[in-house]
Design a protein around this motif. Structure first.
Motif, PDB file in Angstrom:
ATOM      1  N   ILE A  47       0.738  -1.386  -0.271  1.00 18.88           N
ATOM      2  CA  ILE A  47      -0.324   0.476  -0.032  1.00 18.88           C
ATOM      3  C   ILE A  47       0.919   0.751  -0.068  1.00 18.88           C
ATOM      4  O   ILE A  47       2.362   1.361   0.144  1.00 18.88           O
ATOM      5  CB  ILE A  47      -1.021  -0.456   1.019  1.00 18.88           C
ATOM      6  CG1 ILE A  47      -0.294   0.185   1.588  1.00 18.88           C
ATOM      7  CG2 ILE A  47      -1.444  -0.695   1.342  1.00 18.88           C
ATOM      8  CD1 ILE A  47      -0.848   0.339   3.882  1.00 18.88           C
ATOM      9  N   SER A  62       2.078   1.158  -3.931  1.00 18.11           N
ATOM     10  CA  SER A  62       0.056   0.991  -5.380  1.00 18.11           C
ATOM     11  C   SER A  62       1.761   1.478  -6.521  1.00 18.11           C
ATOM     12  O   SER A  62       0.554   1.162  -7.269  1.00 18.11           O
ATOM     13  CB  SER A  62      -0.254   1.660  -4.907  1.00 18.11           C
ATOM     14  OG  SER A  62      -0.792   1.816  -3.159  1.00 18.11           O
ATOM     15  N   GLN A  85      -6.627   3.096   2.042  1.00 18.70           N
ATOM     16  CA  GLN A  85      -5.179   1.908   2.288  1.00 18.70           C
ATOM     17  C   GLN A  85      -6.233   1.090   3.285  1.00 18.70           C
ATOM     18  O   GLN A  85      -6.124  -0.080   2.815  1.00 18.70           O
ATOM     19  CB  GLN A  85      -4.719   2.402   1.271  1.00 18.70           C
ATOM     20  CG  GLN A  85      -4.607   2.843  -0.320  1.00 18.70           C
ATOM     21  CD  GLN A  85      -3.479   2.147  -1.227  1.00 18.70           C
ATOM     22  OE1 GLN A  85      -2.272   2.486  -0.704  1.00 18.70           O
ATOM     23  NE2 GLN A  85      -3.745   1.990  -2.614  1.00 18.70           N
ATOM     24  N   TRP A 132      -3.992  -1.854  -6.689  1.00 18.04           N
ATOM     25  CA  TRP A 132      -3.756  -2.086  -5.495  1.00 18.04           C
ATOM     26  C   TRP A 132      -2.208  -3.033  -4.356  1.00 18.04           C
ATOM     27  O   TRP A 132      -1.919  -3.400  -3.772  1.00 18.04           O
ATOM     28  CB  TRP A 132      -4.472  -1.692  -4.625  1.00 18.04           C
ATOM     29  CG  TRP A 132      -4.469  -1.687  -2.812  1.00 18.04           C
ATOM     30  CD1 TRP A 132      -3.396  -0.710  -1.964  1.00 18.04           C
ATOM     31  CD2 TRP A 132      -5.039  -2.319  -1.583  1.00 18.04           C
ATOM     32  NE1 TRP A 132      -3.324  -1.517  -0.943  1.00 18.04           N
ATOM     33  CE2 TRP A 132      -4.200  -2.287  -0.978  1.00 18.04           C
ATOM     34  CE3 TRP A 132      -6.423  -3.882  -2.250  1.00 18.04           C
ATOM     35  CZ2 TRP A 132      -4.832  -1.767   0.462  1.00 18.04           C
ATOM     36  CZ3 TRP A 132      -6.172  -3.765  -0.400  1.00 18.04           C
ATOM     37  CH2 TRP A 132      -5.886  -3.194   0.634  1.00 18.04           C
TER      38      TRP A 132
END
Ligand code: FAD
Length: 383
Positions: A342, A347, A360, A382
């Motif tokens: 994340i 990401s 996130q 993601w």
């Protein structure tokens, strides 16, 4: 106790740590390569002026995310924040994003209006240049977009950049209020040292190891080596470039960085009253200036302005190219269950801001708590 490893102590890593600690039953180790938590969001001082590495304005459409930050670092709303762009060929400052009201004031308004009426749209655009010309016409593209994107992405030709959702809120021409992002909750911490408290509060009870890097990764086994010690975790949460976890076996993910300059002016205020950021759309090397007082409201007879110059120093901007995003996907595919990636670098997503990192981490924590991989995520790519 279950064991979690968090790699990187920026907004994403610290929020993730906090979510696990609040859940209970987790022994959390956070490793951070730098000497402090928060990365570019941390406030430092120059000539007595608080500043961060570039502006770190808190902007979100998500009330839960806003309340979370506000609960830790009480936030002052930025009522009427304006961003403006200097266009040298008109020797004028205009609103950023391009505002429909400014067009009538431009010396070539008739030409621009004609081009906009004839613009063929963005549906078939193959690259960023076609996207913008198809949306706003050649003249506005030349004034606002072309040189800015060349320096922003360090390219000679904007047509080499894939089309991507660059424009704030997905609009190319803004109408209505002049505040830059008038649909978002816009704020900055009241505290003079900005978000610093956030990084202390979110890591309470967490085993934080600063100036530490992982020596070796065996991600399929959720195992790493730190200081020669082999450690296995129930969950790994990564917030750094995902290629680092796999010895860059598919190739290195490229990033752009920023050189950052601090300039003190001998006046109490430098920018017009509501203007927070100045963008420069010409052949200057810098992209953006920020006057920190606009965010911090601190008092001083002088004022600090920060200047950003795109460079190859640092991993601040993942590149918005389909080919490299595909490469990032190869790394996500290699991540087993209970390994998450994340944050902005984690990401590999340009445009992912502080609020997105928090969101996130919330979603990831929900998944860890409730199990299963199958739930909607706000950012494609993601995992
Ligand atoms: C110039 C600039 C201006 C910005 N302005 C805004 C703004 O106004 N508003 C906004 O919302 N967002 C802004 N952003 C974006 C926002 O700040 C980021 O999205 C957010 O801070 C990213 O947090 P993160 O935790 O994903 O990554 P980072 O904050 O980069 O944290 C990653 C951490 O990992 C550490 N690390 C790196 N490699 C290793 C390793 N091998 N081992 C261990 N640790 C490692 C780094 O030192 C860093 O502390 C801006 C970004 C930039 C670059």
């Amino acid at each position: 106790m279950k064991k979690a490893l968090i790699i990187g102590g920026g907004a994403a890593g610290c929020t993730a740590a906090h979510q696990l600690m609040k859940m209970g039953g987790w022994d959390v180790l956070l490793v951070e390569a730098g000497a402090f938590l928060g990365a570019g969001v941390r406030t430092f001082y120059y000539g007595g002026h608080p500043y961060t590495f570039g502006p770190r304005h808190f902007l979100t459409q998500n009330r839960e995310v806003y309340d979370y930050m506000d609960g830790i670092c009480p936030l002052r709303r930025c009522a009427d924040h304006q961003f403006i762009t200097y266009v040298e060929r008109d020797n004028a400052f205009y609103n950023y994003p391009i505002h429909v009201d400014d067009i009538a004031k431009m010396p070539d308004a008739a030409l621009i209006q004609g081009e906009m009426a004839a613009a063929k749209g963005v549906e078939n655009a193959q690259n960023l240049e076609e996207y913008w010309i198809g949306s706003v016409g050649q003249t506005l593209y030349d004034k606002f977009i072309k040189e800015y994107n060349k320096k922003m992405w360090l390219v000679d030709d904007v047509s080499t950049i894939d089309t991507f959702s660059w424009s704030p809120k997905g609009v190319t021409i803004k109408s209505g209020p002049r505040a830059a992002w008038d649909t978002a909750l816009s704020a900055y911490p009241y505290a003079e040292d900005g978000y610093n408290r956030f990084f202390d509060v979110t890591t309470e009870g967490v085993n934080v190891r600063l100036k530490t890097k992982i020596e070796r990764y065996d991600i399929p086994k959720r195992t790493v080596w730190i200081g020669g010690e082999k450690m296995t975790f129930d969950v790994i949460i990564n917030t750094i470039s995902p290629d680092e976890l796999f010895e860059k076996c598919h190739g290195e993910l490229p990033f752009l960085g920023r050189d950052f300059h601090k300039i003190v002016f001998p006046t109490e205020h430098v920018f017009p009253e509501h203007v927070y950021f100045l963008y420069y759309a010409n052949d200057e090397k810098f992209t953006r200036l920020v006057e920190y007082k606009k965010l911090t409201h601190h008092k001083s007879p002088t004022s600090l302005v920060g200047m950003e110059i795109p460079s190859l120093n640092g991993k601040h901007y993942p590149l918005p190219y389909k080919a490299v995003q595909k490469l990032a996907t190869e790394y996500y595919k290699m991540m087993p269950d209970n390994v998450y990636s994340i944050g902005r670098a984690g990401s590999y997503r340009y445009g992912l801001d502080i609020d997105d990192c928090i969101e996130q981490a919330f979603i990831m924590a929900k998944q860890i708590k409730e199990g299963g991989n199958d739930y909607p995520v706000p950012m494609e790519m993601w995992r």
